[in-house]
Design a protein around this motif. Sequence first.
Motif, PDB file in Angstrom:
ATOM      1  N   ARG A 210      39.762 104.581  99.236  1.00  0.00           N
ATOM      2  CA  ARG A 210      39.829 103.147  97.576  1.00  0.00           C
ATOM      3  C   ARG A 210      39.444 104.321  96.138  1.00  0.00           C
ATOM      4  NH1 ARG A 210      42.197  98.375  98.731  1.00  0.00           N
ATOM      5  NH2 ARG A 210      41.185  97.519 100.756  1.00  0.00           N
ATOM      6  N   LEU A 211      39.464 105.345  96.722  1.00  0.00           N
ATOM      7  CA  LEU A 211      39.998 106.407  95.821  1.00  0.00           C
ATOM      8  C   LEU A 211      41.110 106.792  94.684  1.00  0.00           C
ATOM      9  CD1 LEU A 211      37.408 108.983  96.905  1.00  0.00           C
ATOM     10  CD2 LEU A 211      36.661 107.622  95.480  1.00  0.00           C
ATOM     11  N   GLU A 212      41.288 106.518  93.511  1.00  0.00           N
ATOM     12  CA  GLU A 212      42.058 107.086  92.583  1.00  0.00           C
ATOM     13  C   GLU A 212      42.950 108.287  92.984  1.00  0.00           C
ATOM     14  OE1 GLU A 212      44.173 106.061  87.699  1.00  0.00           O
ATOM     15  OE2 GLU A 212      42.258 104.715  88.773  1.00  0.00           O
ATOM     16  N   LEU A 213      44.154 108.530  92.882  1.00  0.00           N
ATOM     17  CA  LEU A 213      43.996 110.105  93.174  1.00  0.00           C
ATOM     18  C   LEU A 213      44.327 110.442  91.460  1.00  0.00           C
ATOM     19  CD1 LEU A 213      45.820 109.084  95.320  1.00  0.00           C
ATOM     20  CD2 LEU A 213      47.747 110.505  94.646  1.00  0.00           C
ATOM     21  N   ASN A 214      44.388 111.829  90.665  1.00  0.00           N
ATOM     22  CA  ASN A 214      44.009 112.438  89.727  1.00  0.00           C
ATOM     23  C   ASN A 214      45.472 112.856  89.186  1.00  0.00           C
ATOM     24  OD1 ASN A 214      44.598 114.768  90.740  1.00  0.00           O
ATOM     25  ND2 ASN A 214      42.247 115.182  91.418  1.00  0.00           N
ATOM     26  N   ILE A 215      45.154 112.699  88.503  1.00  0.00           N
ATOM     27  CA  ILE A 215      46.751 113.820  87.833  1.00  0.00           C
ATOM     28  C   ILE A 215      48.127 114.606  88.868  1.00  0.00           C
ATOM     29  CG2 ILE A 215      45.980 115.132  85.885  1.00  0.00           C
ATOM     30  CD1 ILE A 215      48.665 112.182  85.860  1.00  0.00           C
ATOM     31  N   THR A 216      46.900 115.258  88.777  1.00  0.00           N
ATOM     32  CA  THR A 216      47.180 116.530  89.822  1.00  0.00           C
ATOM     33  C   THR A 216      47.945 116.196  91.199  1.00  0.00           C
ATOM     34  OG1 THR A 216      45.962 118.246  88.948  1.00  0.00           O
ATOM     35  CG2 THR A 216      46.803 118.967  90.867  1.00  0.00           C
ATOM     36  N   VAL A 218      48.524 113.393  91.484  1.00  0.00           N
ATOM     37  CA  VAL A 218      50.142 111.987  91.698  1.00  0.00           C
ATOM     38  C   VAL A 218      51.544 112.981  91.148  1.00  0.00           C
ATOM     39  CG1 VAL A 218      50.961 110.755  89.947  1.00  0.00           C
ATOM     40  CG2 VAL A 218      48.421 110.133  90.316  1.00  0.00           C
ATOM     41  N   ASN A 219      51.591 114.445  90.208  1.00  0.00           N
ATOM     42  CA  ASN A 219      52.514 114.341  90.164  1.00  0.00           C
ATOM     43  C   ASN A 219      52.785 115.263  91.548  1.00  0.00           C
ATOM     44  OD1 ASN A 219      51.821 114.488  87.220  1.00  0.00           O
ATOM     45  ND2 ASN A 219      51.120 116.068  87.075  1.00  0.00           N
ATOM     46  N   GLU A 220      51.892 116.005  92.088  1.00  0.00           N
ATOM     47  CA  GLU A 220      52.312 116.583  93.350  1.00  0.00           C
ATOM     48  C   GLU A 220      52.577 115.113  94.541  1.00  0.00           C
ATOM     49  OE1 GLU A 220      48.529 117.872  95.388  1.00  0.00           O
ATOM     50  OE2 GLU A 220      48.254 119.632  94.250  1.00  0.00           O
ATOM     51  N   VAL A 221      52.776 114.185  94.596  1.00  0.00           N
ATOM     52  CA  VAL A 221      52.564 112.836  95.153  1.00  0.00           C
ATOM     53  C   VAL A 221      54.475 113.025  94.609  1.00  0.00           C
ATOM     54  CG1 VAL A 221      53.365 110.794  95.978  1.00  0.00           C
ATOM     55  CG2 VAL A 221      51.323 112.118  95.813  1.00  0.00           C
ATOM     56  N   LYS A 222      54.579 112.848  93.104  1.00  0.00           N
ATOM     57  CA  LYS A 222      56.108 112.526  92.261  1.00  0.00           C
ATOM     58  C   LYS A 222      56.920 113.536  92.214  1.00  0.00           C
ATOM     59  CE  LYS A 222      54.201 109.972  88.627  1.00  0.00           C
ATOM     60  NZ  LYS A 222      54.478 110.251  87.017  1.00  0.00           N
ATOM     61  N   ALA A 223      56.118 114.781  92.999  1.00  0.00           N
ATOM     62  CA  ALA A 223      57.629 115.869  93.368  1.00  0.00           C
ATOM     63  C   ALA A 223      57.340 116.478  94.807  1.00  0.00           C
ATOM     64  CB  ALA A 223      56.537 117.133  93.177  1.00  0.00           C
ATOM     65  N   ALA A 224      57.145 116.329  95.757  1.00  0.00           N
ATOM     66  CA  ALA A 224      56.797 115.420  97.698  1.00  0.00           C
ATOM     67  C   ALA A 224      58.555 114.867  97.682  1.00  0.00           C
ATOM     68  CB  ALA A 224      56.006 115.272  98.136  1.00  0.00           C
ATOM     69  N   SER A 225      59.088 115.304  98.438  1.00  0.00           N
ATOM     70  CA  SER A 225      60.225 114.562  98.831  1.00  0.00           C
ATOM     71  C   SER A 225      59.799 112.979 100.093  1.00  0.00           C
ATOM     72  CB  SER A 225      61.166 115.457 100.086  1.00  0.00           C
ATOM     73  OG  SER A 225      61.990 114.664 100.744  1.00  0.00           O
ATOM     74  N   THR A 228      58.439 113.087 102.954  1.00  0.00           N
ATOM     75  CA  THR A 228      57.581 114.703 103.178  1.00  0.00           C
ATOM     76  C   THR A 228      56.220 113.650 103.901  1.00  0.00           C
ATOM     77  OG1 THR A 228      58.362 115.604 101.598  1.00  0.00           O
ATOM     78  CG2 THR A 228      55.805 115.733 102.846  1.00  0.00           C
ATOM     79  N   VAL A 229      55.714 113.763 104.592  1.00  0.00           N
ATOM     80  CA  VAL A 229      54.206 112.931 105.007  1.00  0.00           C
ATOM     81  C   VAL A 229      53.204 113.196 104.671  1.00  0.00           C
ATOM     82  CG1 VAL A 229      53.184 111.659 106.811  1.00  0.00           C
ATOM     83  CG2 VAL A 229      54.886 112.282 107.883  1.00  0.00           C
ATOM     84  N   LEU A 230      52.992 112.441 103.958  1.00  0.00           N
ATOM     85  CA  LEU A 230      51.732 113.177 103.041  1.00  0.00           C
ATOM     86  C   LEU A 230      50.200 112.488 103.346  1.00  0.00           C
ATOM     87  CD1 LEU A 230      52.862 111.757  99.198  1.00  0.00           C
ATOM     88  CD2 LEU A 230      53.072 113.960 100.218  1.00  0.00           C
ATOM     89  N   ARG A 231      49.291 113.317 103.143  1.00  0.00           N
ATOM     90  CA  ARG A 231      47.650 112.466 103.291  1.00  0.00           C
ATOM     91  C   ARG A 231      46.619 113.073 101.830  1.00  0.00           C
ATOM     92  NH1 ARG A 231      47.095 115.370 108.436  1.00  0.00           N
ATOM     93  NH2 ARG A 231      44.859 114.860 108.363  1.00  0.00           N
ATOM     94  N   CYS A 232      45.752 112.278 101.978  1.00  0.00           N
ATOM     95  CA  CYS A 232      45.332 111.721 101.029  1.00  0.00           C
ATOM     96  C   CYS A 232      44.714 113.067 101.052  1.00  0.00           C
ATOM     97  CB  CYS A 232      44.027 110.801 101.017  1.00  0.00           C
ATOM     98  SG  CYS A 232      42.906 109.911 100.290  1.00  0.00           S
ATOM     99  N   GLU A 233      43.892 113.728  99.703  1.00  0.00           N
ATOM    100  CA  GLU A 233      43.598 114.384 100.068  1.00  0.00           C
ATOM    101  C   GLU A 233      41.634 114.466  99.329  1.00  0.00           C
ATOM    102  OE1 GLU A 233      44.031 117.431  98.947  1.00  0.00           O
ATOM    103  OE2 GLU A 233      45.664 116.974  98.883  1.00  0.00           O
ATOM    104  N   ASN A 234      41.596 113.260  99.716  1.00  0.00           N
ATOM    105  CA  ASN A 234      40.457 112.463  99.459  1.00  0.00           C
ATOM    106  C   ASN A 234      39.453 112.568 101.181  1.00  0.00           C
ATOM    107  OD1 ASN A 234      39.462 112.928  96.357  1.00  0.00           O
ATOM    108  ND2 ASN A 234      40.810 111.054  96.257  1.00  0.00           N
ATOM    109  N   CYS A 235      40.479 111.253 101.788  1.00  0.00           N
ATOM    110  CA  CYS A 235      40.182 111.052 103.455  1.00  0.00           C
ATOM    111  C   CYS A 235      40.806 111.752 103.804  1.00  0.00           C
ATOM    112  CB  CYS A 235      39.822 109.368 102.803  1.00  0.00           C
ATOM    113  SG  CYS A 235      41.996 108.561 103.141  1.00  0.00           S
TER     114      CYS A 235
END
Length: 247
Positions: A210-216, A218-225, A228-235
């Motif tokens: 339930r935490l919002e991603l910071n701008i950095t 968000v940019n990393e997610v946008k740049a990912a293919s 790509t299987v992404l992981r939340c930086e927090n949980c």
Amino acid sequence: MNAAPADQIRLLDVQALDVRLQQLAHRKKSLPEHAEIESLNKDLAQLRDLHVASTTEESDCAREQTKAEQDVDQVRQRANRDQQRLDSGAVTSPKDLENLQREIASLAKRQGDLEDVVLEVMERRESAQERVSELAERVSSVQSKIDDATARRDAAFEEIDGEAATVTKEREVVAGSVPADLLKLYTKLRDQQGGVGAAKLYQRRCEGCRLELNITEVNEVKAASPDTVLRCENCRRILVRTSESGL
């Protein structure tokens, strides 16, 4: 790790089904009938103990009454024999007559005292019998309530188990379409993260923690293919992108 976007979306479907199974298990475990049955069983155990005690008391009174009645009968028989001797005229000595009359009077008093004892015991026995009857009715009433609550619990179990079986079959089908390595990672994270291994990225917020991603981030997610299987930086849960991610 890479996986097709459609496979990642299906992982969210698996997660939703797993959550539903958890909810069903929790519902089954927390049915109000559980506490109701437990409370009633405690009441039943106490009532049964009281019923046993009252039954024992009634039995003791019955034996005491029998003994007291036998004592009265023995005194009565002896008094009758003495009275017959007195009435027969066989005793002629004034002193023996006086002694015999005194003994008859003493036996009469003794008989009266014993009859009082019998009455007192009979009253106690009657009271014990009423208590036994009352407790038997209460035991029966509580047992009926337990039977009713048990029937309701079992009916709820049947409903929950039926739905769980349906959800389990659906999960098998959906999970079977997810790549094995992705499903393995999801299962590992789900075990580590309290039942949630994959979460949707919704309006730039991880639905897992339930935490919002910071701008950095968000940019990393946008740049990912997209693969790509992404992981939340927090949980650290798998973060699945959808059309509602807000990117």
